[in-house]
Design an enzyme around this catalytic site. Sequence first.
Site, short mmCIF file in Angstrom:
data_model
loop_
_atom_site.label_atom_id
_atom_site.label_comp_id
_atom_site.label_asym_id
_atom_site.label_seq_id
_atom_site.Cartn_x
_atom_site.Cartn_y
_atom_site.Cartn_z
CE1 TYR A 64 -3.50 -2.33 -0.30
CE2 TYR A 64 -4.56 -1.23 2.14
CZ TYR A 64 -4.37 -2.04 0.51
OH TYR A 64 -5.94 -2.79 0.42
N GLY A 65 1.92 1.26 0.20
CA GLY A 65 2.64 2.43 0.78
C GLY A 65 2.52 2.73 -0.97
CB CYS A 96 -1.99 -1.61 7.18
SG CYS A 96 -1.08 -0.47 5.76
CB CYS A 208 6.42 -0.97 8.64
SG CYS A 208 5.71 -1.90 7.40
CB THR A 209 2.03 -4.00 10.86
OG1 THR A 209 1.36 -4.14 9.63
CG2 THR A 209 1.04 -2.97 12.02
#
Length: 287
Positions: A64-65, A96, A208-209
Amino acid sequence: MAIAFQDVNTTSLGAITSDLNKAARPTVLVFDSGVGGLSIYQEIRQLLPDLHYIYVFDNEAFPYGEKSEEFIVERVVQIVGAIQQKHPLTIVVIACNTASTVSLPALRERFSFPVVGVVPAIKPAAKLTRNGVVGLLATRATVNRSYTKELIEKFATGCRIESIGSAELVELAEIKLHGGKVSPDILKKILKPWLGMKKPPDTVVLGCTHFPLLAEELVQILPDGTRLIDSGVAIARRTAWLVKHQNNLVCTSADSLAYCMKVNTDTDALIPVLQEYGFSKLEKLIT
């Protein structure tokens, strides 16, 4: 060698045994673009082992980044809505950082159940640092988002924040969970800006997870005594509080399961990993 550290208020947390009938449990949906959200799920499940869990990862649009905010919001709302059609949801956890910073308002407007998001643990890091230098390790999108800058301005004005934005670390975490090995040389290259500092960060926020999945490798490379902080324990506590205070819980006796957005050889390889995490099967989600 660095030391792993997760939460400023962490104590010895035992699992909270549910008073609910184990045959009928409320459902918690944990969502991420990839497998990084499993780090959050693991903390929640450790605290609340008796709940019914659904894990959804959007491997079709991962990562998604690099996506636009509009795309992410529309995508996340659509996927959560599709799950709601299949399962009675008690709580949704957006595990996220990128999705959390842009999609929470739309989700909370659309759905009546509580939605919990994940944000970089800037506040506890600012309290814990001893030398006043805090490292933020996240995706480039999270590092550059105005929300992250607002967190820094609000909670860490007395600190120097050194940020590293890396999409490559996300890929490395995915590789590790799929059974691959993580190259120390690649990690050293990513962390090089900090490793050469005379006064490097003594506290590093895993923003970030995916990154807690690499904690074992990171502590081998960062300077001795470096603390690693993520949001997992805090999110687990928030989820536990919400479950306890929810009214009219709709429960299910179904097994915990996982959904992906596309099926391929990579997802096939993930099935035994997901089973180890407590999910009975992996299905493709049709939206």
